[in-house]
Write a protein that holds these residues in place. Structure first.
Motif, PDB file in Angstrom:
ATOM      1  N   UNK A 103       0.828  -1.203   0.000  1.00 30.27           N
ATOM      2  CA  UNK A 103       0.000   0.000   0.000  1.00 30.27           C
ATOM      3  C   UNK A 103       0.862   1.252   0.000  1.00 30.27           C
ATOM      4  N   UNK A 104       1.907   1.243   0.779  1.00 32.34           N
ATOM      5  CA  UNK A 104       2.808   2.401   0.817  1.00 32.34           C
ATOM      6  C   UNK A 104       3.436   2.642  -0.552  1.00 32.34           C
ATOM      7  N   UNK A 105       3.805   1.555  -1.240  1.00 29.46           N
ATOM      8  CA  UNK A 105       4.393   1.719  -2.580  1.00 29.46           C
ATOM      9  C   UNK A 105       3.372   2.297  -3.555  1.00 29.46           C
ATOM     10  N   UNK A 106       2.141   1.808  -3.489  1.00 29.70           N
ATOM     11  CA  UNK A 106       1.099   2.346  -4.372  1.00 29.70           C
ATOM     12  C   UNK A 106       0.868   3.828  -4.102  1.00 29.70           C
ATOM     13  N   UNK A 107       0.723   4.167  -2.828  1.00 30.44           N
ATOM     14  CA  UNK A 107       0.475   5.566  -2.489  1.00 30.44           C
ATOM     15  C   UNK A 107       1.634   6.455  -2.931  1.00 30.44           C
ATOM     16  N   UNK A 108       2.859   5.968  -2.740  1.00 24.53           N
ATOM     17  CA  UNK A 108       4.027   6.747  -3.155  1.00 24.53           C
ATOM     18  C   UNK A 108       4.043   6.948  -4.663  1.00 24.53           C
ATOM     19  N   UNK A 109       3.590   5.942  -5.397  1.00 33.27           N
ATOM     20  CA  UNK A 109       3.609   6.025  -6.858  1.00 33.27           C
ATOM     21  C   UNK A 109       2.550   6.985  -7.393  1.00 33.27           C
ATOM     22  N   UNK A 110       1.434   7.131  -6.678  1.00 30.04           N
ATOM     23  CA  UNK A 110       0.311   7.867  -7.238  1.00 30.04           C
ATOM     24  C   UNK A 110       0.033   9.217  -6.580  1.00 30.04           C
ATOM     25  N   UNK A 111       0.353   9.381  -5.280  1.00 28.91           N
ATOM     26  CA  UNK A 111      -0.120  10.622  -4.661  1.00 28.91           C
ATOM     27  C   UNK A 111       0.709  11.162  -3.508  1.00 28.91           C
ATOM     28  N   UNK A 112       1.487  10.368  -2.821  1.00 32.95           N
ATOM     29  CA  UNK A 112       2.143  10.846  -1.604  1.00 32.95           C
ATOM     30  C   UNK A 112       3.076  12.011  -1.874  1.00 32.95           C
TER      31      UNK A 112
END
Length: 225
Positions: A103-112
């Motif tokens: 989840x952290x990787x997804x969030x970092x890729x899209x919005x963080x």
């Protein structure tokens, strides 16, 4: 994808629907409670610096509701705007989120850490809530849709589905809930509060998107382990 005018129209229509419910209280849904206050959810969002106009609005609302035990009013220190919630309220000290690396990787890729700006803020009324809602940039709408789609393809898809009652697309609103009232509709004094300010605009807010484990009103907010 919604244009600015489309989103403004949705906000206006929702408030107009609410005014109709206030005129005919028997049509209001029975109040069954809001989010569990003792549990936390995983969400992305911003905790921005407050503009003077938003700070003043919160102060006015707090002054109006200070003696009303049914009014759950946003505190300035807890102000937030959700980019996208990811789970229902499930977590406490006994149950903590697990397997969050993906989840952290997804969030970092899209919005963080991206800057989110919401402009043309205005009050929007629900039968027993007041929202502060505004207009995002087109790029942010696309970003949230892409993050939503990525989550739908991930192990978090079922929890996302539960959070949004099976919806196939992200919610249209970009908002913060300023007031939750523990009854089916707002009392007369809060209806008047909204009606006196329904055409006002409160500028914009901006902040960097974070991934957090939060209580329903973000009074408790922490990094995912």
């Amino acid at each position: 994808m919604l244009a600015d005018d489309d989103l403004a129209r949705i906000y206006h229509q929702r408030s107009q629907q609410t005014l109709g419910v206030w005129r005919e209280p028997a049509t209001a849904a029975t109040h069954t409670g809001f989010y569990p206050e003792s549990l936390k959810a995983i969400a992305t969002g911003i905790q921005p610096e407050l503009s003077p106009s938003v700070r003043h609005l919160l102060a006015e609302l707090g002054q109006q509701t200070r003696h009303d035990p049914l009014a759950d009013t946003m505190q300035p220190d807890h102000f937030h705007l959700t980019f996208l919630a990811i789970t229902p309220a499930l977590y406490d000290r006994q149950r903590q989120p697990e397997n969050c690396a993906g989840l952290k990787r997804l969030a970092a890729a899209y919005c963080l850490e991206q800057e989110l700006t919401i402009r043309e803020l205005r009050l929007v009324a629900l039968p027993n809530q007041l929202l502060l809602a505004g207009i995002p940039d087109t790029a942010d709408i696309a970003c949230r849709a892409a993050f939503w789609n990525a989550l739908q393809r991930s192990e978090w898809a079922e929890l996302l589905r539960q959070r949004y009652n099976g919806s196939r697309q992200p919610p249209p609103f970009w908002h913060s809930t300023l007031l939750r009232y523990h009854a089916s509709i707002l009392p007369d004094y809060l209806q008047r509060f909204f009606q006196a300010r329904s055409e006002q605009r409160y500028g914009e807010i901006c902040g960097k998107i974070r991934l957090r484990l939060v209580s329903y009103n973000w009074s408790e907010s922490e990094e995912l382990a």
